[in-house]
Scaffold this motif. Structure first.
Motif, PDB file in Angstrom:
ATOM      1  N   LYS A 174       0.834  -1.208   0.000  1.00 41.04           N
ATOM      2  CA  LYS A 174       0.000   0.000   0.000  1.00 41.04           C
ATOM      3  C   LYS A 174       0.866   1.253   0.000  1.00 41.04           C
ATOM      4  N   LYS A 175       1.945   1.219   0.772  1.00 42.67           N
ATOM      5  CA  LYS A 175       2.849   2.373   0.853  1.00 42.67           C
ATOM      6  C   LYS A 175       3.525   2.617  -0.504  1.00 42.67           C
ATOM      7  N   ASP A 176       3.959   1.538  -1.172  1.00 45.62           N
ATOM      8  CA  ASP A 176       4.601   1.666  -2.479  1.00 45.62           C
ATOM      9  C   ASP A 176       3.632   2.166  -3.544  1.00 45.62           C
ATOM     10  N   ALA A 177       2.367   1.804  -3.417  1.00 45.95           N
ATOM     11  CA  ALA A 177       1.367   2.211  -4.407  1.00 45.95           C
ATOM     12  C   ALA A 177       1.105   3.710  -4.340  1.00 45.95           C
ATOM     13  N   ALA A 178       1.331   4.325  -3.202  1.00 48.80           N
ATOM     14  CA  ALA A 178       1.079   5.757  -3.045  1.00 48.80           C
ATOM     15  C   ALA A 178       2.364   6.504  -2.686  1.00 48.80           C
ATOM     16  N   ALA A 179       3.500   6.072  -3.238  1.00 50.37           N
ATOM     17  CA  ALA A 179       4.784   6.654  -2.872  1.00 50.37           C
ATOM     18  C   ALA A 179       4.963   8.073  -3.414  1.00 50.37           C
ATOM     19  N   MET A 209       2.882   4.919  -8.355  1.00 53.67           N
ATOM     20  CA  MET A 209       3.703   3.856  -7.774  1.00 53.67           C
ATOM     21  C   MET A 209       5.116   4.366  -7.510  1.00 53.67           C
ATOM     22  N   VAL A 210       5.822   3.666  -6.652  1.00 52.35           N
ATOM     23  CA  VAL A 210       7.171   4.048  -6.269  1.00 52.35           C
ATOM     24  C   VAL A 210       8.117   4.015  -7.472  1.00 52.35           C
ATOM     25  N   ASN A 211       7.837   3.177  -8.453  1.00 50.79           N
ATOM     26  CA  ASN A 211       8.714   3.056  -9.617  1.00 50.79           C
ATOM     27  C   ASN A 211       8.274   3.914 -10.797  1.00 50.79           C
ATOM     28  N   ALA A 212       7.395   4.880 -10.596  1.00 47.39           N
ATOM     29  CA  ALA A 212       6.951   5.768 -11.681  1.00 47.39           C
ATOM     30  C   ALA A 212       8.117   6.649 -12.114  1.00 47.39           C
ATOM     31  N   LEU A 218       6.409   9.557 -17.164  1.00 48.96           N
ATOM     32  CA  LEU A 218       5.019   9.297 -16.799  1.00 48.96           C
ATOM     33  C   LEU A 218       4.460  10.466 -15.977  1.00 48.96           C
ATOM     34  N   LEU A 219       5.257  10.982 -15.071  1.00 53.52           N
ATOM     35  CA  LEU A 219       4.810  12.110 -14.252  1.00 53.52           C
ATOM     36  C   LEU A 219       4.599  13.353 -15.126  1.00 53.52           C
TER      37      LEU A 219
END
Length: 139
Positions: free
Chosen positions: A36-41, A52-55, A59-60
């Motif tokens: 959950k934390k990684d999904a909203a990093a 996501m943490v790997n965005a 993409l941003l």
């Protein structure tokens, strides 16, 4: 009648298998919390959309173009909305041009340093006062 629906049976089987694998409830809860934390990093500070943490920055940047087109013209505003866009160049989304330039600069610096090193070596030799010695000859 049956002892439960297929969903309940599948859930019970899943729990049995997890217990066999040795995962405790705390470990599963910790893994769930991490997911959950990684999904909203990463979060857009304007509209609060999470990433996501790997965005990656491209993409941003696409998010800014699509959702906040008035901010696209000013890179300073990008950082206010998404701090991870600091130093991002939309004309070079993968950073290949910046990496090539850095490599060129590094090679030029090494070449310059090598030239200085050779000049310094010659000056040291000359200032040490080289002398000519007699050659030994055969009698």
């Amino acid at each position: 009648m049956g002892k439960g629906s297929n969903v309940q049976k599948a859930q019970q089987a899943r729990e049995r298998n997890q217990k066999k694998m040795g995962k405790s409830d705390e470990e599963r809860k910790a893994a769930s919390d991490k997911a959950k934390k990684d999904a909203a990093a990463k979060m857009c500070l304007i509209c609060k959309q999470t990433f996501m943490v790997n965005a990656r920055p491209p993409l941003l940047y696409q998010h800014l173009v699509a959702k906040h087109p008035d901010m696209v013209d000013d890179p300073a505003k990008w950082v206010q909305a998404l701090p991870d866009l600091a130093g991002f160049d939309p004309n070079d989304p993968k950073g290949e041009k910046a990496a090539a330039k850095a490599k060129q600069d590094e090679a030029a610096a090494k070449k310059k340093q090598a030239k200085k090193k050779n000049d310094a070596g010659l000056d040291d030799l000359l200032s040490a006062g080289l002398t000519v010695t007699k050659k030994k000859g055969k009698k």
